[in-house]
Design a protein around this motif. Structure first.
Motif, PDB file in Angstrom:
ATOM      1  N   SER A 197       0.858  -1.179   0.000  1.00  0.00           N
ATOM      2  CA  SER A 197       0.000   0.000   0.000  1.00  0.00           C
ATOM      3  C   SER A 197       0.896   1.232   0.000  1.00  0.00           C
ATOM      4  CB  SER A 197      -0.895   0.016   1.244  1.00  0.00           C
ATOM      5  OG  SER A 197      -1.795  -1.061   1.227  1.00  0.00           O
ATOM      6  N   LEU A 198       0.422   2.313  -0.603  1.00  0.00           N
ATOM      7  CA  LEU A 198       1.205   3.540  -0.715  1.00  0.00           C
ATOM      8  C   LEU A 198       0.477   4.676  -0.006  1.00  0.00           C
ATOM      9  CD1 LEU A 198       2.237   3.276  -4.469  1.00  0.00           C
ATOM     10  CD2 LEU A 198       3.584   2.625  -2.464  1.00  0.00           C
ATOM     11  N   PHE A 199       1.262   5.556   0.597  1.00  0.00           N
ATOM     12  CA  PHE A 199       0.708   6.613   1.437  1.00  0.00           C
ATOM     13  C   PHE A 199       1.426   7.932   1.187  1.00  0.00           C
ATOM     14  CE2 PHE A 199      -1.363   3.598   4.319  1.00  0.00           C
ATOM     15  CZ  PHE A 199      -0.588   2.467   4.146  1.00  0.00           C
ATOM     16  N   TRP A 200       0.702   9.016   1.419  1.00  0.00           N
ATOM     17  CA  TRP A 200       1.304  10.325   1.624  1.00  0.00           C
ATOM     18  C   TRP A 200       0.902  10.797   3.026  1.00  0.00           C
ATOM     19  CZ3 TRP A 200       5.009  12.931  -0.765  1.00  0.00           C
ATOM     20  CH2 TRP A 200       5.318  12.582  -2.086  1.00  0.00           C
ATOM     21  N   TYR A 201       1.928  11.108   3.829  1.00  0.00           N
ATOM     22  CA  TYR A 201       1.718  11.690   5.147  1.00  0.00           C
ATOM     23  C   TYR A 201       2.181  13.145   5.113  1.00  0.00           C
ATOM     24  CZ  TYR A 201       0.630   7.380   7.696  1.00  0.00           C
ATOM     25  OH  TYR A 201       0.019   6.245   8.183  1.00  0.00           O
ATOM     26  N   VAL A 202       1.559  13.984   5.949  1.00  0.00           N
ATOM     27  CA  VAL A 202       1.937  15.394   6.034  1.00  0.00           C
ATOM     28  C   VAL A 202       2.284  15.723   7.486  1.00  0.00           C
ATOM     29  CG1 VAL A 202      -0.494  16.123   6.264  1.00  0.00           C
ATOM     30  CG2 VAL A 202       1.240  17.772   5.532  1.00  0.00           C
ATOM     31  N   GLN A 203       3.308  16.531   7.643  1.00  0.00           N
ATOM     32  CA  GLN A 203       3.746  16.959   8.985  1.00  0.00           C
ATOM     33  C   GLN A 203       3.748  18.475   9.031  1.00  0.00           C
ATOM     34  OE1 GLN A 203       7.821  16.032  10.069  1.00  0.00           O
ATOM     35  NE2 GLN A 203       7.269  15.844  12.223  1.00  0.00           N
ATOM     36  N   TYR A 204       2.820  19.048   9.765  1.00  0.00           N
ATOM     37  CA  TYR A 204       2.794  20.496   9.966  1.00  0.00           C
ATOM     38  C   TYR A 204       3.802  20.873  11.047  1.00  0.00           C
ATOM     39  CZ  TYR A 204      -1.392  20.132   7.150  1.00  0.00           C
ATOM     40  OH  TYR A 204      -2.257  19.855   6.127  1.00  0.00           O
ATOM     41  N   PRO A 205       4.275  22.096  11.040  1.00  0.00           N
ATOM     42  CA  PRO A 205       5.319  22.506  11.980  1.00  0.00           C
ATOM     43  C   PRO A 205       4.986  22.160  13.430  1.00  0.00           C
ATOM     44  CG  PRO A 205       4.967  24.210  10.346  1.00  0.00           C
ATOM     45  CD  PRO A 205       3.916  23.184  10.108  1.00  0.00           C
ATOM     46  N   GLY A 206       5.922  21.480  14.075  1.00  0.00           N
ATOM     47  CA  GLY A 206       5.769  21.163  15.489  1.00  0.00           C
ATOM     48  C   GLY A 206       4.803  20.042  15.806  1.00  0.00           C
ATOM     49  N   GLU A 207       4.321  19.342  14.778  1.00  0.00           N
ATOM     50  CA  GLU A 207       3.335  18.285  15.004  1.00  0.00           C
ATOM     51  C   GLU A 207       3.849  16.925  14.535  1.00  0.00           C
ATOM     52  OE1 GLU A 207      -0.464  21.282  14.232  1.00  0.00           O
ATOM     53  OE2 GLU A 207      -0.452  19.266  13.383  1.00  0.00           O
ATOM     54  N   GLY A 208       3.076  15.898  14.856  1.00  0.00           N
ATOM     55  CA  GLY A 208       3.360  14.570  14.336  1.00  0.00           C
ATOM     56  C   GLY A 208       2.828  14.422  12.922  1.00  0.00           C
ATOM     57  N   LEU A 209       2.996  13.245  12.361  1.00  0.00           N
ATOM     58  CA  LEU A 209       2.551  12.994  10.994  1.00  0.00           C
ATOM     59  C   LEU A 209       1.053  12.676  10.971  1.00  0.00           C
ATOM     60  CD1 LEU A 209       5.691  12.396  10.926  1.00  0.00           C
ATOM     61  CD2 LEU A 209       5.166  10.947   8.954  1.00  0.00           C
ATOM     62  N   GLN A 210       0.406  13.135   9.889  1.00  0.00           N
ATOM     63  CA  GLN A 210      -1.009  12.810   9.677  1.00  0.00           C
ATOM     64  C   GLN A 210      -1.137  12.175   8.302  1.00  0.00           C
ATOM     65  OE1 GLN A 210      -3.507  16.288   9.902  1.00  0.00           O
ATOM     66  NE2 GLN A 210      -2.185  17.258  11.426  1.00  0.00           N
ATOM     67  N   LEU A 211      -1.997  11.182   8.196  1.00  0.00           N
ATOM     68  CA  LEU A 211      -2.252  10.596   6.891  1.00  0.00           C
ATOM     69  C   LEU A 211      -2.960  11.613   6.003  1.00  0.00           C
ATOM     70  CD1 LEU A 211      -2.251   8.073   5.057  1.00  0.00           C
ATOM     71  CD2 LEU A 211      -4.546   7.597   5.940  1.00  0.00           C
ATOM     72  N   LEU A 212      -2.430  11.831   4.797  1.00  0.00           N
ATOM     73  CA  LEU A 212      -3.057  12.735   3.846  1.00  0.00           C
ATOM     74  C   LEU A 212      -3.935  11.940   2.880  1.00  0.00           C
ATOM     75  CD1 LEU A 212      -3.357  15.567   2.637  1.00  0.00           C
ATOM     76  CD2 LEU A 212      -1.292  15.121   1.307  1.00  0.00           C
ATOM     77  N   LEU A 213      -3.368  10.881   2.297  1.00  0.00           N
ATOM     78  CA  LEU A 213      -4.127  10.027   1.395  1.00  0.00           C
ATOM     79  C   LEU A 213      -3.392   8.713   1.220  1.00  0.00           C
ATOM     80  CD1 LEU A 213      -2.514  10.151  -1.556  1.00  0.00           C
ATOM     81  CD2 LEU A 213      -3.568  12.384  -1.636  1.00  0.00           C
ATOM     82  N   LYS A 227      -6.666   5.762  -7.084  1.00  0.00           N
ATOM     83  CA  LYS A 227      -6.330   7.168  -6.858  1.00  0.00           C
ATOM     84  C   LYS A 227      -6.768   7.531  -5.460  1.00  0.00           C
ATOM     85  CE  LYS A 227      -6.989  10.486  -9.936  1.00  0.00           C
ATOM     86  NZ  LYS A 227      -7.643  11.517 -10.789  1.00  0.00           N
ATOM     87  N   GLY A 228      -5.824   8.014  -4.660  1.00  0.00           N
ATOM     88  CA  GLY A 228      -6.157   8.540  -3.347  1.00  0.00           C
ATOM     89  C   GLY A 228      -6.343  10.040  -3.447  1.00  0.00           C
ATOM     90  N   SER A 229      -7.273  10.594  -2.658  1.00  0.00           N
ATOM     91  CA  SER A 229      -7.489  12.037  -2.700  1.00  0.00           C
ATOM     92  C   SER A 229      -7.980  12.535  -1.354  1.00  0.00           C
ATOM     93  CB  SER A 229      -8.485  12.407  -3.800  1.00  0.00           C
ATOM     94  OG  SER A 229      -9.735  11.801  -3.543  1.00  0.00           O
ATOM     95  N   ASN A 230      -7.609  13.783  -1.048  1.00  0.00           N
ATOM     96  CA  ASN A 230      -8.023  14.396   0.215  1.00  0.00           C
ATOM     97  C   ASN A 230      -7.594  15.859   0.193  1.00  0.00           C
ATOM     98  OD1 ASN A 230      -8.977  14.686   2.864  1.00  0.00           O
ATOM     99  ND2 ASN A 230      -7.045  14.049   3.765  1.00  0.00           N
ATOM    100  N   PHE A 276      -5.652  17.340  -2.646  1.00  0.00           N
ATOM    101  CA  PHE A 276      -4.478  16.587  -3.070  1.00  0.00           C
ATOM    102  C   PHE A 276      -4.925  15.261  -3.674  1.00  0.00           C
ATOM    103  CE2 PHE A 276      -0.989  18.978  -1.177  1.00  0.00           C
ATOM    104  CZ  PHE A 276      -1.614  19.700  -0.184  1.00  0.00           C
ATOM    105  N   GLU A 277      -4.143  14.771  -4.632  1.00  0.00           N
ATOM    106  CA  GLU A 277      -4.407  13.448  -5.159  1.00  0.00           C
ATOM    107  C   GLU A 277      -3.125  12.784  -5.629  1.00  0.00           C
ATOM    108  OE1 GLU A 277      -7.421  14.314  -8.099  1.00  0.00           O
ATOM    109  OE2 GLU A 277      -5.910  14.415  -9.667  1.00  0.00           O
ATOM    110  N   ALA A 278      -3.158  11.449  -5.653  1.00  0.00           N
ATOM    111  CA  ALA A 278      -2.012  10.663  -6.128  1.00  0.00           C
ATOM    112  C   ALA A 278      -2.545   9.349  -6.662  1.00  0.00           C
ATOM    113  CB  ALA A 278      -1.017  10.422  -5.003  1.00  0.00           C
ATOM    114  N   THR A 279      -1.942   8.869  -7.759  1.00  0.00           N
ATOM    115  CA  THR A 279      -2.381   7.630  -8.398  1.00  0.00           C
ATOM    116  C   THR A 279      -1.291   6.587  -8.290  1.00  0.00           C
ATOM    117  OG1 THR A 279      -3.790   8.846  -9.923  1.00  0.00           O
ATOM    118  CG2 THR A 279      -3.226   6.577 -10.507  1.00  0.00           C
TER     119      THR A 279
END
Lengths: 112, 116
Positions: free
Chosen positions: B32-48, B56-59, B62-65
């Motif tokens: 499985s493939l993921f994009w995670y995002v980390q905002y300043p000073g925070e932990g990682l959050q699943l983006l899609l 195709k994941g989207s949120n 944002f999207e990724a295939t």
């Protein structure tokens, strides 16, 4: 729900000192993970616990030990800290059968 | 072993610009493939995420295939906002013989800064 919590948020150690990083989750998740984050290297898996009572090494386990105390808690211990262990440490958890991990806010550790 | 390679950063864009962050992977099995995002000073959050080829994941715009033929999972957004400034991580989950322990392999991360 607090999600995944980590303590402490910040810690400074001297070389050779020991400490334990604490992680707890209140989502009834089965699996828990410890990662370290270093600049330019993304996150690397240190240890994981697929279920209560089991632990396994990840990519970079040397210098660390872990304890899955119960279903909620998964601690990471540095027995003799080294400057190379200066990093940000993240704990994560997930429910068995799903693929999304939930991350804590991290612990920033500096070893002098 | 498994590996993930992301485009070098940092990336600096003006608000409303188009974003692409490239991600390619090497893996055994069908991860499985993921994009995670980390905002300043925070932990990682699943983006899609995407779990199989051509998904195709989207949120949040944002999207990724999941492209098995090119082993890629590029992240795109048509119009970025200042609030999208963060670090973005591409990752894959182990998958061997249909069994996954949920171990994630991450790319090195891409710092995105969006200016007004």
């Amino acid at each position: 729900n607090a999600g995944v919590t980590q303590t402490p948020k910040f810690q400074v150690l001297k070389t050779g000192q020991s400490m334990t990083l604490q992680c707890a989750q209140d989502m009834n998740h089965n699996s828990m993970y410890w990662y370290r984050q270093d600049p330019g290297m993304g996150l690397r898996l240190i240890y994981y616990s697929a279920s209560e009572g089991t632990t396994d090494k990840g990519e970079v386990p040397n210098g660390y030990n872990v304890s899955r105390l119960n279903k909620r808690e998964f601690s990471l211990r540095l027995e003799s800290a080294a400057p190379s262990q200066t990093s940000v440490y993240f704990c994560a958890s997930k429910l068995q059968g799903t693929d999304t991990q939930y991350f804590g806010p991290g612990t920033r550790l500096t070893v002098l | 072993g498994d590996s993930v390679t992301q485009m070098e950063g940092p990336v600096t864009l003006s608000e409303e610009a188009f974003l692409t962050i490239n991600c390619t992977y090497t893996a055994t099995g069908y991860p499985s493939l993921f994009w995670y995002v980390q905002y300043p000073g925070e932990g990682l959050q699943l983006l899609l995420k995407a779990t199989k080829a051509d998904d195709k994941g989207s949120n949040k715009g944002f999207e990724a295939t999941y492209r098995k033929e090119t082993t890629s999972f590029h992240l795109e957004k048509g119009s970025v906002q200042v609030s999208d400034s963060a670090v973005y991580f591409c990752a894959l989950s182990d998958q061997i013989g249909g069994t996954s322990y949920g171990k994630l392999t991450f790319g090195q991360g891409t710092i995105l800064t969006v200016h007004p």
